[in-house]
Each structure stands twice: as structure tokens, then as C-alpha cells.
Write an enzyme that holds these catalytic residues in place. Structure first.
Site, PDB file in Angstrom:
ATOM      1  N   ARG A 115       0.811  -0.799  -0.002  1.00 53.54           N
ATOM      2  CA  ARG A 115       0.024  -0.002   0.151  1.00 53.54           C
ATOM      3  C   ARG A 115       1.415   1.228   0.433  1.00 53.54           C
ATOM      4  NH1 ARG A 115      -1.697   1.410   4.999  1.00 53.54           N
ATOM      5  NH2 ARG A 115      -2.722  -0.568   5.340  1.00 53.54           N
TER       6      ARG A 115
ATOM      7  N   TYR B  53     -16.110  17.686 -15.298  1.00 54.83           N
ATOM      8  CA  TYR B  53     -15.961  15.510 -15.688  1.00 54.83           C
ATOM      9  C   TYR B  53     -17.221  15.937 -14.647  1.00 54.83           C
ATOM     10  CZ  TYR B  53     -15.325  10.727 -14.622  1.00 54.83           C
ATOM     11  OH  TYR B  53     -15.485   9.427 -14.471  1.00 54.83           O
TER      12      TYR B  53
ATOM     13  N   ASP C 196      -7.015  19.496 -13.697  1.00 58.10           N
ATOM     14  CA  ASP C 196      -6.941  17.655 -14.834  1.00 58.10           C
ATOM     15  C   ASP C 196      -6.935  18.063 -16.099  1.00 58.10           C
ATOM     16  OD1 ASP C 196      -7.983  15.850 -15.743  1.00 58.10           O
ATOM     17  OD2 ASP C 196      -9.709  15.884 -14.286  1.00 58.10           O
TER      18      ASP C 196
ATOM     19  N   LYS D  55      -7.538   6.904 -18.956  1.00 60.29           N
ATOM     20  CA  LYS D  55      -7.702   7.176 -20.264  1.00 60.29           C
ATOM     21  C   LYS D  55      -6.787   7.116 -21.692  1.00 60.29           C
ATOM     22  CE  LYS D  55     -11.957   7.991 -18.403  1.00 60.29           C
ATOM     23  NZ  LYS D  55     -11.934   9.621 -17.350  1.00 60.29           N
TER      24      LYS D  55
HETATM   25  C1  LIG Z   1     -12.279   9.807 -16.331  1.00 66.07           C
HETATM   26  C2  LIG Z   1     -12.151  11.269 -15.229  1.00 66.07           C
HETATM   27  C3  LIG Z   1     -12.377  10.671 -14.499  1.00 66.07           C
HETATM   28  C4  LIG Z   1     -12.527  10.047 -13.711  1.00 66.07           C
HETATM   29  O1  LIG Z   1     -11.132   8.825 -13.863  1.00 66.07           O
HETATM   30  P1  LIG Z   1     -11.869   8.111 -13.428  1.00 66.07           P
HETATM   31  O2  LIG Z   1     -10.046   6.867 -13.627  1.00 66.07           O
HETATM   32  O3  LIG Z   1     -12.982   6.949 -14.346  1.00 66.07           O
HETATM   33  O4  LIG Z   1     -11.719   7.722 -11.925  1.00 66.07           O
HETATM   34  C5  LIG Z   1     -11.447  12.236 -13.543  1.00 66.07           C
HETATM   35  N1  LIG Z   1     -11.153  13.388 -14.518  1.00 66.07           N
HETATM   36  C6  LIG Z   1     -11.322  13.898 -16.350  1.00 66.07           C
HETATM   37  C7  LIG Z   1     -11.403  14.585 -16.828  1.00 66.07           C
HETATM   38  C8  LIG Z   1     -11.934  11.921 -16.915  1.00 66.07           C
HETATM   39  O5  LIG Z   1     -12.617  12.302 -17.595  1.00 66.07           O
END
Ligand SMILES: *Cc1c(COP(=O)(O)O)cnc(C)c1O
Length: 375
Positions: A45, A97, A169, A194
């Protein structure tokens, strides 16, 4: 070294066997060589060699002091929010998001934080929203799903002059196209699910920080809350990042072609793609990023057209998520932004005619043919 080379060789270790790829240390714990001694690894962890390889690679790609790998993007953002205390105020972009909006509305607010959501194209407006209890600015650029671009260097000047953390982000452009820390951000968050993974097969998330001081605070939160990325999933993301550059360049060239094609289609009312020169934030994009990415949202002429398109597409999947080799289309109103209050959503333009397309690696003619028949 060019970033595309770092994607492949960054944080390469000296494996004694000569293994080209990092081994998967599928272990929960590590034996100590003696009392009071540690190999540097105690419990997975806290640290695991496979995950550490990935974390060093991400820190290198984003130009941060440290990177922490989480089981999902939301786990990363939720852990990051633990930096704040009851009463703290955060200014957030009004087009985030949907999962981040849900986290802020349902969990962070319950924990005593307050938020002001705003458009960030007029930065003097952002400055006017700063209060004594404001601690941070949270932004996504380009934004989701309306593709607004925020001038990060200008925003970071405001954040710095008021002693606020600037959190970005960077999921949509990835470190291959945009490095928020170099533009003045303190914290970069990612959904590694992504583009970094790139294959629609693994969930992951990251926090990358500029300063060792913030890294230390976040490491303590990480160890305590425990949403760490598994060794195998770390390995999959390392593998994904090796091809990040070539995937992004190809996905972007497909996206440019599709955005142009959509712009000329009679059933399409408006195309939001930051790589189109008539996008209102085009010059800001060119100034601060090395690419435009492969996310397009577009408004069709009617709800019926939107629903028909989603039901008729064959090659492109109607599915949540983005950034992978397979092209995916989403209906933000029902999917990613389903939990955003309706008035907020409508005011932004996230209506029953808006669709969001993550352009994949398929041949461009096949993608166009699929959209053509579906429209
Ligand atoms: C998908 C996404 C998230 C969240 O990520 P997960 O891996 O699905 O928990 C946060 N910010 C953006 C811009 C995203 O596209």
C-alpha cells in the site's frame, strides 16, 4: 530527451537480469533484513517497485517532484481533496468531468468545503471570487464536455498572488501535449484510465505535484486512505504509456479530419474541437499546449438525431470513457453528467442534442462512413 522517448525509456532501472520491461512485483508485503531495517519496501500500500517505476515515469513526464498512482482517477481526486479543511473554499471551473462535480457536491460539501463554479475565460472574474477562505482553484483544460480552454499561465499568476493552489486535471491532453506544472500549476491530476492506459482495459489515476512539501502531505494521505494502484495495473499503464506519443498523434489527426467533416454536415449544428481555428480559445491552446488532443463534442440538429445516431452507430461504441484505441461516443446529459443538476447542465449547453466523441485509432474513412450512415 524528447517526451516521446521518455514515454518509452523514462525511469528505466538497472534490472540485474537485463529485463527490458519492469517486472510485476505481485506481492503484498516485503521481508525485513533485520530489526529496524528495510529494503526500502515494507508493504505494497505504501510502496511497490512496479508502481514506483510508473510513478517516477509520470513525475518525469509532468515535470513534478513526485507522482502518486491510484486505483482510479476519482480515487486520486478524492485523496487530493483531503488536503483541505472544514471551511475552506475552492473556485472550480463550471464545466468539469461529472464525477468531479458529484464528488464536490456530495462528499466535499458534506465535509465542510464550499465551492464557487465559474467560467474561466474572464480571469478578472475569477479573481473577484477569491475570499479570505479560498484555498485553491480547480480547473480542467480543455474542459469536459464543452472544450473551453483556460489560460493556465495567467491563472497561475492569480493563484500565486493570492497564495492559492492551482490544481489542473490534465486527462484530456496528457503530459505528451500539455505540462501544467511548467505553466505554474501546483498539482496535476489524471484519470490514467483514458489516454495513459490507452486501451480501454485498465482503471488508474494520478496526482503529480510540483513541490516535495506537497508530495510529503499527499504521501501521508495515500498511505492512510489506501486507494493505491495494483502492481499488475501499474504494469499495464507503463505499457500503455510506451505508445502514448504515437497514439495521440494519430488520434489527433483523425480528430482534426472528423471535426472538419462534422462541421460540414447538414445535421450538425455546432462542433466543439479546440483544434479548429474558429474555436474561441484556439490561440490560447496553441500558446500553452503542443497539441489539441482527440476529444470532440458536437451538437446535432435535434434530440431525435442524437438518439438515432447512438442507436445506429456500428463501429463506434456508445460507451462512457475516452482516450482508448476504440472510438467511443457518449451522451453527456445521460452519462458522464447525469448527476450534474439540470439547471447547471443546461446553462452550460449540455443538452439533449450534445454528443461527445473520443476519436480512436481506426482508419479515418471507416470512422466517417460509420457516422455518415448513422446520421
Ligand atoms: C474519467 C475522468 C476522471 C475520473 O477518472 P476515473 O479513472 O474514471 O475514476 C476525471 N477527470 C476526467 C477529465 C476524466 O475524463
Amino acid at each position: 530527451m524528447d517526451i516521446s522517448t521518455i514515454c518509452i525509456h523514462g525511469s528505466d532501472g538497472n534490472d540485474p537480469t537485463g529485463s527490458i520491461t519492469v517486472p510485476i512485483y505481485q506481492t503484498a508485503t516485503f521481508a525485513h533484513p533485520g530489526v529496524g531495517l528495510s529494503t526500502g519496501y515494507d508493504y505494497s500500500r505504501v510502496q511497490n517497485p512496479t508502481r514506483q517505476h510508473l510513478e517516477k515515469l509520470m513525475a518525469e513526464l509532468e515535470g513534478g517532484a513526485d507522482a502518486l498512482a491510484f486505483s482510479t482517477g476519482m480515487a486520486a481526486i478524492a485523496a487530493m481533496m483531503e488536503l483541505f479543511q472544514i471551511g475552506d473554499h475552492i473556485i472550480a471551473l463550471n464545466d468539469l468531468y461529472g464525477g468531479s462535480v458529484r464528488l464536490f457536491h456530495t462528499i466535499s460539501e458534506k465535509n465542510g468545503l464550499t465551492f464557487t463554479y465559474t467560467n474561466m475565460s474572464d480571469l478578472s472574474k475569477v479573481e473577484s471570487l477569491i475570499k479570505p477562505e479560498t484555498k485553491a482553484i480547480f480547473v480542467e483544460t480543455p474542459s469536459n464536455p464543452m472544450m473551453y480552454v483556460t489560460d493556465l499561465a495567467a491563472l497561475s499568476k492569480i493563484a500565486q498572488s493570492h497564495n492559492l493552489l492551482l490544481i489542473v486535471d490534465n486527462t484530456f491532453l496528457t503530459p505528451y501535449y500539455q505540462n501544467p506544472i511548467a505553466l505554474g500549476a501546483d498539482i496535476v491530476v489524471h484519470s490514467g484510465t483514458k489516454y495513459l492506459s490507452g486501451h480501454n482495459d485498465t482503471l488508474a489515476g494520478f496526482i503529480v505535484v510540483k513541490s516535495p512539501d506537497l508530495a510529503e502531505k499527499l504521501r501521508a494521505i495515500y498511505k492512510t486512505t489506501g486507494a493505491c494502484l495494483s502492481p499488475f495495473d501499474s504494469w499495464l499503464i507503463i505499457r500503455g504509456i510506451k505508445t502514448l506519443a504515437v497514439r495521440m498523434d494519430k488520434q489527433q489527426s483523425n480528430a482534426i479530419a472528423l471535426a472538419q467533416w462534422l462541421s460540414n454536415h447538414p445535421k450538425i449544428k455546432k462542433v466543439h474541437y479546440i483544434g479548429l481555428p474558429d474555436h474561441p480559445d484556439y490561440t490560447t491552446s496553441v500558446k500553452q499546449a503542443r497539441g489539441f488532443g482527440a476529444m470532440i463534442s458536437f451538437e446535432v440538429i435535434s434530440e431525435e438525431t442524437a438518439v438515432n445516431l447512438l442507436e445506429r452507430i456500428k463501429l463506434i461504441y456508445y460507451a462512457e470513457s475516452l482516450g482508448g484505441v476504440e472510438s467511443l461516443i457518449t451522451y453527456p446529459m445521460l452519462q458522464t453528467h447525469g448527476d450534474v443538476p439540470e439547471a447547471e447542465r443546461e446553462a452550460l449547453g449540455i443538452n439533449e442534442r450534445l454528443l461527445r466523441l473520443s476519436v480512436g485509432l481506426e482508419n479515418i474513412n471507416d470512422l466517417i462512413a460509420d457516422l455518415e450512415q448513422a446520421l
